[in-house]
Design a protein around this motif. Structure first.
Motif, PDB file in Angstrom:
ATOM      1  N   PHE A 252       0.833  -1.192   0.000  1.00 17.22           N
ATOM      2  CA  PHE A 252       0.000   0.000   0.000  1.00 17.22           C
ATOM      3  C   PHE A 252       0.875   1.253   0.000  1.00 17.22           C
ATOM      4  N   MET A 253       0.520   2.201  -0.857  1.00 15.69           N
ATOM      5  CA  MET A 253       1.145   3.519  -0.836  1.00 15.69           C
ATOM      6  C   MET A 253       0.032   4.556  -0.756  1.00 15.69           C
ATOM      7  N   VAL A 254       0.207   5.552   0.118  1.00 13.07           N
ATOM      8  CA  VAL A 254      -0.802   6.593   0.285  1.00 13.07           C
ATOM      9  C   VAL A 254      -0.219   7.922  -0.179  1.00 13.07           C
ATOM     10  N   VAL A 255      -0.997   8.698  -0.932  1.00 13.71           N
ATOM     11  CA  VAL A 255      -0.544   9.998  -1.429  1.00 13.71           C
ATOM     12  C   VAL A 255      -1.598  11.050  -1.106  1.00 13.71           C
ATOM     13  N   ASN A 256      -1.150  12.262  -0.730  1.00 18.88           N
ATOM     14  CA  ASN A 256      -2.103  13.368  -0.628  1.00 18.88           C
ATOM     15  C   ASN A 256      -2.080  14.165  -1.927  1.00 18.88           C
TER      16      ASN A 256
ATOM     17  N   ILE B 183      -8.298   0.651   6.020  1.00 22.50           N
ATOM     18  CA  ILE B 183      -8.090   0.058   4.695  1.00 22.50           C
ATOM     19  C   ILE B 183      -7.015  -1.019   4.741  1.00 22.50           C
ATOM     20  N   THR B 184      -5.969  -0.773   5.512  1.00 23.90           N
ATOM     21  CA  THR B 184      -4.819  -1.692   5.551  1.00 23.90           C
ATOM     22  C   THR B 184      -4.915  -2.708   6.683  1.00 23.90           C
ATOM     23  N   GLU B 185      -6.096  -2.828   7.284  1.00 27.00           N
ATOM     24  CA  GLU B 185      -6.354  -3.790   8.377  1.00 27.00           C
ATOM     25  C   GLU B 185      -5.380  -3.592   9.535  1.00 27.00           C
ATOM     26  N   GLY B 186      -5.162  -2.295   9.864  1.00 24.18           N
ATOM     27  CA  GLY B 186      -4.380  -1.962  11.033  1.00 24.18           C
ATOM     28  C   GLY B 186      -2.882  -1.865  10.835  1.00 24.18           C
ATOM     29  N   ARG B 187      -2.394  -2.212   9.655  1.00 23.94           N
ATOM     30  CA  ARG B 187      -0.941  -2.228   9.449  1.00 23.94           C
ATOM     31  C   ARG B 187      -0.367  -0.864   9.092  1.00 23.94           C
ATOM     32  N   GLY B 188      -1.117  -0.047   8.388  1.00 19.27           N
ATOM     33  CA  GLY B 188      -0.589   1.191   7.845  1.00 19.27           C
ATOM     34  C   GLY B 188       0.022   0.957   6.482  1.00 19.27           C
ATOM     35  N   ALA B 189       0.270   2.036   5.752  1.00 21.35           N
ATOM     36  CA  ALA B 189       0.828   1.933   4.397  1.00 21.35           C
ATOM     37  C   ALA B 189       2.333   1.718   4.446  1.00 21.35           C
ATOM     38  N   ALA B 190       2.858   1.013   3.473  1.00 20.52           N
ATOM     39  CA  ALA B 190       4.308   0.811   3.400  1.00 20.52           C
ATOM     40  C   ALA B 190       5.028   2.100   3.055  1.00 20.52           C
ATOM     41  N   ALA B 191       4.348   2.981   2.311  1.00 23.41           N
ATOM     42  CA  ALA B 191       4.980   4.223   1.861  1.00 23.41           C
ATOM     43  C   ALA B 191       3.939   5.316   1.737  1.00 23.41           C
ATOM     44  N   ALA B 192       4.413   6.557   1.828  1.00 23.25           N
ATOM     45  CA  ALA B 192       3.541   7.717   1.681  1.00 23.25           C
ATOM     46  C   ALA B 192       4.266   8.772   0.861  1.00 23.25           C
ATOM     47  N   ILE B 193       3.495   9.520   0.075  1.00 25.65           N
ATOM     48  CA  ILE B 193       4.050  10.606  -0.735  1.00 25.65           C
ATOM     49  C   ILE B 193       3.339  11.889  -0.343  1.00 25.65           C
ATOM     50  N   ASP B 194       4.118  12.863   0.134  1.00 27.64           N
ATOM     51  CA  ASP B 194       3.544  14.141   0.563  1.00 27.64           C
ATOM     52  C   ASP B 194       3.886  15.245  -0.426  1.00 27.64           C
ATOM     53  N   SER B 195       2.850  15.853  -0.982  1.00 26.42           N
ATOM     54  CA  SER B 195       3.029  16.990  -1.881  1.00 26.42           C
ATOM     55  C   SER B 195       2.605  18.299  -1.230  1.00 26.42           C
ATOM     56  N   VAL B 196       2.094  18.240  -0.001  1.00 25.75           N
ATOM     57  CA  VAL B 196       1.410  19.381   0.592  1.00 25.75           C
ATOM     58  C   VAL B 196       2.201  20.047   1.705  1.00 25.75           C
TER      59      VAL B 196
END
Length: 339
Positions: free
Chosen positions: A146-150, A210-223
């Motif tokens: 999982f990767m999360v981006v704003n 969404i990740t069943e409690g694990r959190g995302a492996a990576a995140a991308i912040d543009s903000v």
């Protein structure tokens, strides 16, 4: 005397206030160089942020803005292959593109296939290369990660969604408007978190669900700002956050956030990758991205408005209008009729 128009700024500040149209003498290319007549250049946040002075320590004044664009080679210097004359190219890694002509290195220009129009070709650099390098070199995501981006509805947010299909990771896109949800899902995002909905849980809570409690492996912040900080707490323990922008204008004390969230924070600067990339790697990267665009596996933003260089103040205002859909282009006068 033959001259051409260029946009310059002599001091940092609001782009609409400090940008000026000036005229320069048309230069002759030296050995290994080409002279390119520019035909289209998109206006990106990365073009406007430096004008405001965010990177004043490394930008000499006066300066010409613009990191990407497309044009036609109209003159070549000694030792340059004559077959390049008349070719449409991306004249990158040179002086700013917000001018009618510029000198570029012949070995670094990227040839543009005939089936890619100027609107698409002019956008092939900043966002596609940034997203591709982050996913394949900086993060090395595994299929299913999982990767999360704003700023999910931004141009680069939509590219991350499409790369998730190509590379196999699962994208969680955060937006502040429901208008982006269906498009992002159709492009490949696994989930969209619309923070404008009433009674929404925090981003962290939504990502953990969404990740069943694990959190995302990576995140991308543009903000940056509070939204960037919140993103760090949405990753798993030992996860990675990459900061690529500062749309809020509010910096984050990433050292403190990294320690508190147990997230590894990296600042990504495309210029560092560009500086280290060999000529072969440079052309290979664009070749791959162009192939995907031609195969319709990677679609870039549409165009909302076009302006001549002399209309740069109006163009900048339009580019920063929140409700705008699509990119704003600075183009030749003859291209204004293509709206």
């Amino acid at each position: 005397m033959h001259t051409y128009g260029a946009i310059r700024y002599y001091q940092f500040g609001n782009p609409a206030d400090v940008l000026q149209l000036v005229y320069r003498r048309i230069p002759k290319p030296d050995a290994g160089e080409v002279l390119v007549r520019m035909t289209a250049r998109p206006i990106n946040p990365s073009d406007l942020i430096p004008i405001r002075g965010a990177y004043s320590h490394r930008i000499p004044l006066p300066s010409i803005p613009g990191y990407e664009g497309v044009g036609i080679i109209e003159a070549i210097g000694p030792s340059v292959d004559p077959s390049l004359l008349g070719k449409r190219v991306l004249p990158l890694r040179s002086e700013g593109t917000w001018q009618e002509r510029l000198i570029a290195s012949a070995e670094l220009v990227i040839p543009v296939p005939n089936d890619l129009n100027d609107e698409i070709a002019s956008q092939l650099y900043i966002n596609p290369v940034t997203a591709w390098v982050i996913c394949t070199e900086a993060l090395r995501l595994y299929p299913g990660d999982f990767m999360v981006v704003n700023a999910g509805g931004s141009s680069i947010g939509r590219i991350f969604a499409q790369l998730s299909v190509i590379l196999g990771y699962r994208l969680i896109a955060i937006t502040r408007s429901s208008s982006h949800t269906q498009e992002l899902l159709s492009l490949g995002a696994s989930h969209v978190i619309d923070t404008s909905k009433p009674n929404m849980p925090s981003v962290r809570e939504a990502v953990l669900t969404i990740t069943e409690g694990r959190g995302a492996a990576a995140a991308i912040d543009s903000v940056g700002g509070a939204e960037g900080e919140e993103l760090a707490y949405s990753t798993c323990t030992g996860g990675t956050l990459i900061s690529i922008g500062l749309l809020s204008g509010i910096p984050v004390h990433w050292g403190e956030v990294s320690r508190a969230s147990q997230t590894a924070v990296q600042l990504f600067w495309l210029r560092n990758w560009v500086r280290e990339a060999s000529v072969g790697k440079w052309h290979e990267t664009f070749g791959q991205l162009i192939d995907w665009v031609q195969q319709n596996r990677l679609r870039l933003s549409g165009i909302s408005q076009r302006y001549e260089l002399a209309q740069v103040k109006q163009a900048v205002f339009a580019a920063e209008t929140p409700a705008r859909q699509g990119k704003v282009l600075l183009v030749d006068a003859c291209n204004l009729t293509k709206q």
